[in-house]
Design a protein around this motif. Structure first.
Motif: not given
Length: 461
Positions: A61-72, A170-176, A446-454
């Motif tokens: 859910r946290i990943v989804t909220i961050a992605r939908e609002h386009d925040v780091d 167990e992995v949560v991916t960029a699409d939640g 992760d086609p949009t590179n949402f997980f980029r702080l790494n």
């Protein structure tokens, strides 16, 4: 933070507070300063909010909220990232510290553990049954972060890297989505997370193989450091049986209470050693090191493996210029260089750490996992520790010059020890086509590179 970025962050923070309540820590919360602090003393970042998830569903859910609002979104496990990737300025931090449940199957020799579990807590829990999984050399490191980058620690020559004992995740991916991955399920993702870092999602649980090891022979051995003893230590470590792994720190002797005052400040080899076996064989394996010189301190003893993780100072936050590299050998020339450079450094505290590798780590094919430098022989870490941040350029220049002088034929890198050093160094961690293969898998998950702080691997176009 600009007004525009503040407004963009305000909406997701309000949404998170509405959904997660006290699990969200904002700048006006008394917990904020502690929650945003990470291990590296040079990192001082102020996120808009820190969210402490309790399970994979909340992470999704946290990943989804961050992605939908386009925040780091920074993902924090133990907070030991050399580049400070566990915290960000103005964005959100997903803190995994509460994902720390450990389930041990003693008969099956396996364990499931949350992605925020510390190496020390896992090791203590497994040790109660005489079992071990190898992680790194620091108990407060999160097992998720260290495993994703490989995992080089006190058992690397006997049991290999941490990823060599990873059986599933167990992995949560960029699409939640919440995915189970292992050798048969999403095998491409399973290959990628074994060395490819945090590029592919948030790992919320990990399943490890356990090894029976009721006790080890290990602890600290301190020797006077000369070119002769440094070379001799490296040669003894290469000749040692695979049960023995050692981390040698060449540095000025700190004012430890058991050291005579006339030894304080003199160059020493402070070695942490671990023999994964019985006391008689352990004593034989350690004898060549004790024979190099009269030890200044000999604390090697039979003990549980958890004894390799002593208590740590909660407020220790080193400010350092540091680099990691691999070398082919520490011969007399390299040993003399170490002595010379440490003796002429501008920083008040400097150190050269080396770890002879090989053994089980090198027995796995380089393309079996995303950790490619399997045959690298010796890992070296160079550090200048200082206090005045204004002096940073001086110490960075010193360590860069030291790296150039120390460089041999192996130009690979260990991703877990990389700082903020640019794309070229990230590519060095993934040689021989590994980087390109990871980029293709990144494009799938992760086609949009949402997980980029790494240590970022952008998706292949």
């Amino acid at each position: 933070m600009t007004t525009a970025s503040f407004d963009r962050t305000l909406a997701p923070v309000n949404q998170l507070v509405s959904e997660f309540g006290e699990q969200v820590i904002t700048p006006d919360d008394p917990r904020y300063e502690s929650a945003r602090t990470v291990y590296q003393g040079v990192i001082d970042r102020r996120p808009a909010a820190i969210v402490r998830a309790r399970d994979a569903e909340q992470v999704a859910r946290i990943v989804t909220i961050a992605r939908e609002h386009d925040v780091d979104l920074a993902v924090r496990g133990g907070g030991h990232s050399s580049a400070g990737h566990g915290v960000c300025d103005g964005g959100l931090v997903l803190d995994l510290a509460d994902l720390n449940k450990i389930d041990i199957d003693v008969a099956g020799r396996t364990a499931w553990a949350g992605g925020g579990t510390s190496a020390g807590d896992y090791t203590t829990a497994a040790g109660e049954h005489g079992l071990v999984t190898g992680f790194g050399d620091t108990g407060t490191v999160g097992i998720g972060g260290i495993t994703l980058g490989g995992g080089i620690g006190f058992l690397v020559r006997k049991y290999g890297l941490s990823i060599d004992d990873l059986l599933a995740a167990e992995v949560v991916t960029a699409d939640g989505a919440i995915l189970h991955t292992d050798a048969d399920t999403h095998p491409d993702l399973f290959w990628a997370i074994r060395g490819g870092g945090g590029n592919f999602g948030v790992v919320t649980r990990l399943k490890f193989r356990l090894h029976e090891l009721p006790s080890i022979v290990g602890g600290m051995l301190m020797l006077p450091a000369t070119a002769e003893t440094i070379q001799g230590f490296a040669e003894a470590a290469e000749a040692a049986p695979p049960e023995l792994s050692a981390i040698a720190n060449v540095m000025a002797a700190p004012p430890m209470p058991f050291l005579p005052e006339d030894q304080h400040g003199k160059l020493v080899i402070l070695a942490m050693m671990c023999y994964a076996g019985g006391p008689e064989d352990g004593e034989r394996a350690l004898a060549p090191f004790r024979a190099l010189a009269t030890p200044l301190a000999d604390m090697l003893q039979t003990m549980p493996y958890s004894g390799m993780y002593p208590p740590e100072e909660d407020d220790f936050r080193p400010v350092a210029a540091a680099r990691t590299m691999f070398v082919d050998r520490i011969d007399r020339a390299a040993a003399e260089l170490i002595v010379e450079r440490l003796g002429s450094a501008p920083a008040p505290m400097v150190a050269t750490q080396f770890r002879v590798l090989g053994g089980a780590m090198a027995e796995v094919s380089a393309d079996a996992t995303a950790f490619a430098p399997r045959t690298s022989r010796i890992m070296v870490n160079l550090a200048a520790i200082y206090e005045n941040l204004e002096e940073r350029p001086v110490h960075e220049a010193w360590v860069e010059d030291y790296v150039a002088a120390m460089r041999q034929s192996d130009h690979a890198a260990y991703v877990n020890f990389l700082g903020d050093e640019g794309e070229e160094r990230i590519r060095a961690a993934y040689p021989n086509g590994t980087y390109e293969r990871l980029a293709k898998i990144k494009a799938v998950y992760d086609p949009t590179n949402f997980f980029r702080l790494n240590q970022n691997i952008p998706p292949a176009s």
